[in-house]
Scaffold this motif. Structure first.
Motif, PDB file in Angstrom:
ATOM      1  N   LYS A  97       0.845  -1.181   0.000  1.00  0.00           N
ATOM      2  CA  LYS A  97       0.000   0.000   0.000  1.00  0.00           C
ATOM      3  C   LYS A  97       0.887   1.238   0.000  1.00  0.00           C
ATOM      4  O   LYS A  97       1.879   1.303   0.719  1.00  0.00           O
ATOM      5  CB  LYS A  97      -0.902   0.001   1.234  1.00  0.00           C
ATOM      6  CG  LYS A  97      -1.953  -1.114   1.221  1.00  0.00           C
ATOM      7  CD  LYS A  97      -2.875  -1.007   2.431  1.00  0.00           C
ATOM      8  CE  LYS A  97      -3.935  -2.107   2.397  1.00  0.00           C
ATOM      9  NZ  LYS A  97      -4.857  -2.022   3.569  1.00  0.00           N
ATOM     10  N   TYR A  98       0.530   2.212  -0.807  1.00  0.00           N
ATOM     11  CA  TYR A  98       1.342   3.417  -0.920  1.00  0.00           C
ATOM     12  C   TYR A  98       0.450   4.618  -1.198  1.00  0.00           C
ATOM     13  O   TYR A  98      -0.717   4.470  -1.584  1.00  0.00           O
ATOM     14  CB  TYR A  98       2.388   3.261  -2.031  1.00  0.00           C
ATOM     15  CG  TYR A  98       1.794   3.098  -3.412  1.00  0.00           C
ATOM     16  CD1 TYR A  98       1.618   4.199  -4.245  1.00  0.00           C
ATOM     17  CD2 TYR A  98       1.393   1.847  -3.873  1.00  0.00           C
ATOM     18  CE1 TYR A  98       1.066   4.059  -5.497  1.00  0.00           C
ATOM     19  CE2 TYR A  98       0.843   1.688  -5.129  1.00  0.00           C
ATOM     20  CZ  TYR A  98       0.677   2.795  -5.939  1.00  0.00           C
ATOM     21  OH  TYR A  98       0.119   2.648  -7.175  1.00  0.00           O
ATOM     22  N   VAL A 103      -2.493  14.127  -1.455  1.00  0.00           N
ATOM     23  CA  VAL A 103      -3.463  15.231  -1.504  1.00  0.00           C
ATOM     24  C   VAL A 103      -4.366  15.235  -0.277  1.00  0.00           C
ATOM     25  O   VAL A 103      -4.998  16.254   0.035  1.00  0.00           O
ATOM     26  CB  VAL A 103      -4.332  15.152  -2.789  1.00  0.00           C
ATOM     27  CG1 VAL A 103      -3.484  15.311  -4.019  1.00  0.00           C
ATOM     28  CG2 VAL A 103      -5.128  13.859  -2.824  1.00  0.00           C
ATOM     29  N   GLY A 104      -4.421  14.117   0.423  1.00  0.00           N
ATOM     30  CA  GLY A 104      -5.235  14.051   1.625  1.00  0.00           C
ATOM     31  C   GLY A 104      -4.771  14.971   2.732  1.00  0.00           C
ATOM     32  O   GLY A 104      -5.507  15.233   3.688  1.00  0.00           O
ATOM     33  N   TYR A 105      -3.534  15.487   2.608  1.00  0.00           N
ATOM     34  CA  TYR A 105      -2.976  16.362   3.637  1.00  0.00           C
ATOM     35  C   TYR A 105      -3.083  17.846   3.269  1.00  0.00           C
ATOM     36  O   TYR A 105      -2.552  18.689   3.977  1.00  0.00           O
ATOM     37  CB  TYR A 105      -1.508  16.008   3.891  1.00  0.00           C
ATOM     38  CG  TYR A 105      -1.339  14.635   4.500  1.00  0.00           C
ATOM     39  CD1 TYR A 105      -1.469  14.429   5.871  1.00  0.00           C
ATOM     40  CD2 TYR A 105      -1.052  13.541   3.693  1.00  0.00           C
ATOM     41  CE1 TYR A 105      -1.311  13.171   6.426  1.00  0.00           C
ATOM     42  CE2 TYR A 105      -0.892  12.272   4.236  1.00  0.00           C
ATOM     43  CZ  TYR A 105      -1.028  12.094   5.597  1.00  0.00           C
ATOM     44  OH  TYR A 105      -0.876  10.843   6.142  1.00  0.00           O
ATOM     45  N   ILE A 106      -3.738  18.146   2.160  1.00  0.00           N
ATOM     46  CA  ILE A 106      -3.878  19.544   1.747  1.00  0.00           C
ATOM     47  C   ILE A 106      -5.023  20.187   2.538  1.00  0.00           C
ATOM     48  O   ILE A 106      -6.199  19.910   2.290  1.00  0.00           O
ATOM     49  CB  ILE A 106      -4.146  19.647   0.229  1.00  0.00           C
ATOM     50  CG1 ILE A 106      -3.012  18.987  -0.561  1.00  0.00           C
ATOM     51  CG2 ILE A 106      -4.291  21.115  -0.179  1.00  0.00           C
ATOM     52  CD1 ILE A 106      -3.234  18.957  -2.054  1.00  0.00           C
ATOM     53  N   GLU A 107      -4.665  21.028   3.491  1.00  0.00           N
ATOM     54  CA  GLU A 107      -5.642  21.607   4.404  1.00  0.00           C
ATOM     55  C   GLU A 107      -6.692  22.455   3.688  1.00  0.00           C
ATOM     56  O   GLU A 107      -7.864  22.472   4.059  1.00  0.00           O
ATOM     57  CB  GLU A 107      -4.929  22.462   5.465  1.00  0.00           C
ATOM     58  CG  GLU A 107      -4.036  21.674   6.417  1.00  0.00           C
ATOM     59  CD  GLU A 107      -4.836  20.771   7.336  1.00  0.00           C
ATOM     60  OE1 GLU A 107      -6.027  21.085   7.586  1.00  0.00           O
ATOM     61  OE2 GLU A 107      -4.280  19.756   7.791  1.00  0.00           O
ATOM     62  N   ASN A 114     -13.789  15.481  -1.672  1.00  0.00           N
ATOM     63  CA  ASN A 114     -13.514  14.189  -1.049  1.00  0.00           C
ATOM     64  C   ASN A 114     -12.076  13.785  -1.366  1.00  0.00           C
ATOM     65  O   ASN A 114     -11.791  13.219  -2.415  1.00  0.00           O
ATOM     66  CB  ASN A 114     -14.497  13.136  -1.565  1.00  0.00           C
ATOM     67  CG  ASN A 114     -14.426  11.854  -0.763  1.00  0.00           C
ATOM     68  OD1 ASN A 114     -13.388  11.506  -0.199  1.00  0.00           O
ATOM     69  ND2 ASN A 114     -15.540  11.149  -0.705  1.00  0.00           N
ATOM     70  N   LEU A 115     -11.172  14.091  -0.437  1.00  0.00           N
ATOM     71  CA  LEU A 115      -9.755  13.853  -0.682  1.00  0.00           C
ATOM     72  C   LEU A 115      -9.422  12.367  -0.747  1.00  0.00           C
ATOM     73  O   LEU A 115      -8.511  11.965  -1.464  1.00  0.00           O
ATOM     74  CB  LEU A 115      -8.913  14.531   0.405  1.00  0.00           C
ATOM     75  CG  LEU A 115      -8.982  16.065   0.431  1.00  0.00           C
ATOM     76  CD1 LEU A 115      -8.166  16.616   1.581  1.00  0.00           C
ATOM     77  CD2 LEU A 115      -8.487  16.648  -0.888  1.00  0.00           C
ATOM     78  N   ASP A 119      -7.358  10.645  -3.693  1.00  0.00           N
ATOM     79  CA  ASP A 119      -6.166   9.842  -3.401  1.00  0.00           C
ATOM     80  C   ASP A 119      -6.278   8.453  -4.016  1.00  0.00           C
ATOM     81  O   ASP A 119      -5.322   7.945  -4.613  1.00  0.00           O
ATOM     82  CB  ASP A 119      -5.963   9.724  -1.883  1.00  0.00           C
ATOM     83  CG  ASP A 119      -4.842  10.620  -1.395  1.00  0.00           C
ATOM     84  OD1 ASP A 119      -3.964  10.975  -2.203  1.00  0.00           O
ATOM     85  OD2 ASP A 119      -4.847  10.982  -0.210  1.00  0.00           O
ATOM     86  N   SER A 120      -7.431   7.835  -3.863  1.00  0.00           N
ATOM     87  CA  SER A 120      -7.641   6.485  -4.405  1.00  0.00           C
ATOM     88  C   SER A 120      -7.535   6.489  -5.924  1.00  0.00           C
ATOM     89  O   SER A 120      -6.921   5.595  -6.515  1.00  0.00           O
ATOM     90  CB  SER A 120      -9.020   5.958  -3.981  1.00  0.00           C
ATOM     91  OG  SER A 120      -9.099   5.836  -2.579  1.00  0.00           O
TER      92      SER A 120
END
Length: 207
Positions: A97-98, A103-107, A114-115, A119-120
């Motif tokens: 898994k990687y 982008v999930g950390y872009i505040e 839906n980050l 990401d997926s």
């Protein structure tokens, strides 16, 4: 004597002397598909030949493709998709898994889009993701090295080769992780190869 179905030029031999179109188009069957796969994998102009050259001398290899000889190597977009396929197969069968781009950390985007879905998608479509990344970085390279007079399409070629080979670089490291668990963050190796390859490309003057 027949005329070429592509340009209507008279065809004397098996191929049109004007546009290179075959006199007759073979039907796509099993034999044809095997030939196409062999063509992709054979040494000269093959995938592994292109990958090896990009591993040991990326700058010279890309310059050769751009300015000297385009028959020796797999075309950049085809190479990118094939490298992405190889990378995806390895990560799938090794259950690795990687994350990619994180982008999930872009505040700024939280609570707006839906980050997790983004990401997926980026992970599941690594080839398209790298094309997007390449298109984003290419203008910056052209700007930073504007004195070299490279155009945007040449920079896209550079990024396609570099990003694809970056994926191949970390495949053996993935195997090493599964065997030894020495380290878990492969991003640094991906970035190091890109910096080295791009630096080597711009490190010598355009011929």
């Amino acid at each position: 004597m027949t005329n070429c179905i592509n340009c209507n030029h008279q065809v004397v031999d098996d191929f049109c002397s004007k546009c290179g179109q075959p006199k007759t188009i073979k039907r796509i069957d099993f034999k044809y598909m095997v030939h196409e796969i062999e063509h992709l994998l054979h040494f000269e102009k093959g995938f592994h030949f292109t990958a090896w050259q990009l591993l040991i001398k990326p700058g010279k290899t890309i310059r050769t493709y751009l300015f000297e000889n385009r028959n020796k190597y797999v075309k950049p977009i085809v190479y990118l998709f094939f490298a992405s396929l190889v990378f995806t197969l390895f990560t799938h069968f090794l259950h690795v898994k990687y994350t990619y781009l994180n982008v999930g950390y872009i505040e700024l985007l939280k609570d707006k889009v839906n980050l997790k879905t983004i990401d997926s998608w980026l992970i599941e479509h690594i080839a398209y993701t790298n094309i997007i990344v390449g298109f984003c970085i290419a203008p910056w390279l052209m700007f930073l090295y504007r004195k070299r007079k490279y155009n945007i399409f040449e920079m896209i070629v550079v990024m396609s080769y570099v990003l694809a080979t970056g994926l191949l670089v970390i495949i053996p490291l993935i195997v090493l992780i599964k065997v030894t668990a020495l380290f878990s963050n492969l991003t640094i190796f991906f970035i190091i190869y890109q910096i080295w390859a791009i630096g080597q490309f711009f490190g010598e003057k355009k011929q």
